[in-house]
Design a protein around this motif. Structure first.
Motif, PDB file in Angstrom:
ATOM      1  N   GLY A  58       4.792 -22.465  22.353  1.00 16.52           N
ATOM      2  CA  GLY A  58       6.057 -21.757  22.464  1.00 16.52           C
ATOM      3  C   GLY A  58       7.195 -22.746  22.652  1.00 16.52           C
ATOM      4  N   GLU A  59       8.404 -22.299  22.371  1.00 18.06           N
ATOM      5  CA  GLU A  59       9.555 -23.201  22.391  1.00 18.06           C
ATOM      6  C   GLU A  59       9.797 -23.817  23.765  1.00 18.06           C
ATOM      7  N   ASP A  60       9.465 -23.097  24.831  1.00 18.98           N
ATOM      8  CA  ASP A  60       9.734 -23.613  26.172  1.00 18.98           C
ATOM      9  C   ASP A  60       8.651 -24.556  26.682  1.00 18.98           C
ATOM     10  N   VAL A  61       7.549 -24.688  25.942  1.00 21.38           N
ATOM     11  CA  VAL A  61       6.472 -25.578  26.383  1.00 21.38           C
ATOM     12  C   VAL A  61       6.067 -26.562  25.289  1.00 21.38           C
ATOM     13  N   LYS A  62       6.868 -26.697  24.253  1.00 23.24           N
ATOM     14  CA  LYS A  62       6.453 -27.533  23.132  1.00 23.24           C
ATOM     15  C   LYS A  62       6.479 -29.010  23.515  1.00 23.24           C
ATOM     16  N   VAL A  63       5.644 -29.763  22.842  1.00 23.40           N
ATOM     17  CA  VAL A  63       5.524 -31.207  23.073  1.00 23.40           C
ATOM     18  C   VAL A  63       5.722 -31.919  21.742  1.00 23.40           C
TER      19      VAL A  63
END
Length: 548
Positions: free
Chosen positions: A139-144
């Protein structure tokens, strides 16, 4: 206020030292720990398993994944499928399969705010046992970043090659947990930041103790000079009273003495303001700078004290006048040695240029001046020469040396009538007009070479005659003495030698074309930033896949 704080220099100094110490601890300990292994890995993920390939033992895998601590709430989805062509050429085939499954069976994996990205808080770990693909999506808030995604996939490949699917997925989940929640997801960048922070802490610590050491040394040096000045102060006043004020050289020394007395009062105030630092006060900002300023002022005044003592002894033929005279000859002897060095340079450079040039007359004049200096010493001993006349004759010799060096350098360059020789002469003249030869950065070294005894040392800062290293040059009244604050011949002849050497070896640069060969361009690697091969082409959620 406790006695301990008082002994350590007071509340302000202790507080300043405490702040600096805390900053060192933060930079050296907490920042590296935080970027490498942030605190707070306490959240159990919400695990969901979609084993479409029928390859997993759900009862064993689920508790294993739930036991992995994440640094934030995570929805961890595991997806397996065999509906992927193992020999597909497209790098996005597995990405498309994961997206197709989500669109058809798990629409909650897609963000409701932006249907072209994965839902917030979602991590998908996917594997195709038959297709030999592994992928991870965020998800956008946890992307690496892509490198971290590759590391997560690589963590499982060894187990996947042995068909240990649960072990591989567990390894992927653990690597994901290690990566998520870091302020810097990239391990390499985190190591770099940790190293730089630790280096900054060590630098600050070293600077603090170096600054303390320098401040204490400067203060001790200032106290040493100040003690000597104070002890000799009455004697210095008496010596100053013996210096003839109607003599040009004596007048400029007395002008420096008046400046000395004014600065002495200021130095006393500086010591009173500086106080007696202790404990943490040595670590306070500005302490080293103030201590060095104190040491510089005390050292300068101590040298003026020595000038007054030398002037009193020499101008009155007092005890120690002979030592003062030997020191007085130092700048002239150093200039004569530089003149001899210039003669050697000229002889060599003109020989290399196939130019006929004779420096024997210059060398003969140098020998005659050396003989005259010896004769002046003898005349002073016999009282056939007054101290004031001797100093004036040293001024004359010094001026002659400078004039002769300039003339010799110009004649030697002019002797080469080639185009290169004319260009070298022009450069020398330009430097001469701009003052480079007379106002270079070099000062008297404080030694000259004797043919028999080697180096002979003297102190240019304590001569009666003014030179570029004399102390008290800012004293009012020097220009009215007739000598001038900094006579033209006060700088060493070595500057002229350097000027000639630079001009005589000048070679114009060859003209050259400016061209280059090369190319510029850009390359890219295909990864899942949005279902690149998916029909519709608009999805750009974070994630990637690779073969194992």
């Amino acid at each position: 206020m406790s006695d301990l704080i008082i002994r350590w220099g007071g509340l302000r100094a202790v507080a300043a030292l405490t702040v600096k110490s805390l900053l060192i601890v933060v930079l050296g300990v907490f920042v590296p720990l935080y970027v490498l292994d942030p605190f707070g890995a306490t959240y159990a993920p919400a695990v969901e398993i979609h084993d479409e390939a029928d390859a997993l033992n759900d009862d064993a895998l689920r508790p294993a994944l739930e036991d992995i601590g994440f640094r934030r709430d995570i929805r961890l989805a595991v997806f397996t499928t065999n509906d992927v062509d193992r020999y597909a050429e497209s790098d996005t085939v597995f990405n498309d399969a994961v997206l197709d499954y989500a669109l058809e069976h798990e629409p909650s994996w897609i963000s409701t705010a932006d249907p072209d990205v994965w839902a917030d808080g979602l991590v998908i770990l996917a594997v195709s046992p038959r297709g030999r693909w592994v992928g991870c999506y965020f998800g956008e808030d946890v992307k690496v970043d892509l490198r971290t995604q590759q590391n997560i996939q690589d963590a499982a490949k060894g187990s996947f090659r042995m068909a240990r699917w649960e072990a591989g997925l567990e390894a992927m989940a653990q690597r994901t947990a290690d990566s998520l929640g870091r302020p810097i997801a990239s391990t390499e960048m985190a190591l770099y930041v940790a190293f730089m922070s630790l280096a900054a802490a060590l630098t600050l610590l070293a600077w603090m103790f170096w600054s303390r050491h320098e401040a204490r040394d400067a203060y001790r040096q200032a106290r040493r000079h100040f003690t000597r000045i104070t002890t000799d102060y009455d004697a210095t006043q008496i010596r100053a009273g013996t210096i003839p004020a109607d003599d040009a050289h004596g007048a400029q020394v007395l002008a420096r003495f008046a400046w000395f007395e004014e600065r002495y009062a200021g130095l006393v105030r500086m010591f009173r303001d500086f106080g007696s630092p202790r404990g943490a006060q040595w670590f306070m900002g500005g302490r080293r700078r103030h201590a060095q300023k104190l040491a510089d002022s005390a050292t300068e005044l101590d040298k003026v004290d020595d000038v007054i003592a030398a002037a009193s002894a020499f101008l009155t033929f007092g005890p120690g006048w002979d030592k003062a005279w030997e020191n007085e000859k130092g700048p002239v002897r150093e200039d004569l040695a530089s003149y001899a060095e210039l003669c050697t340079y000229v002889a060599e450079s003109t020989r290399l240029a196939n130019v006929s040039f004779d420096v024997e007359s210059d060398r003969a004049w140098i020998r005659s001046r050396e003989d005259r200096l010896a004769a002046m010493t003898f005349d002073l001993v016999l009282r056939r020469l007054t101290p004031s006349a001797a100093l004036s004759e040293l001024d004359t010799i010094a001026a002659d040396v400078h004039h002769r060096c300039e003339t010799l350098a110009r004649r030697a360059l002019a002797a080469d009538t080639s185009s290169l020789g004319r260009e070298r002469l022009s450069r020398y003249e330009d430097d001469r007009r701009s003052g480079v030869h007379r106002s270079g950065e070099s000062d008297y070294q404080g030694w000259w070479s004797a043919s028999l005894s080697g180096r002979v040392y003297y102190n240019p800062a304590t001569t009666i005659r003014i030179n570029s290293k004399s102390v008290g040059l800012r004293a009012p009244g020097l220009s009215a003495s007739g000598v001038g604050p900094v006579p033209r011949f006060s700088r060493p002849v070595a500057n002229l030698v350097t000027g000639y050497s630079r001009a005589s070896t000048y070679t114009p640069p060859f003209a050259s074309g400016d061209g280059s060969l090369g190319f510029s361009g850009s390359g890219s690697s295909s990864h899942f930033s949005g279902g690149g091969g998916h029909s519709g082409g608009g999805f750009h959620g974070s994630g990637s896949s690779s073969r194992f």
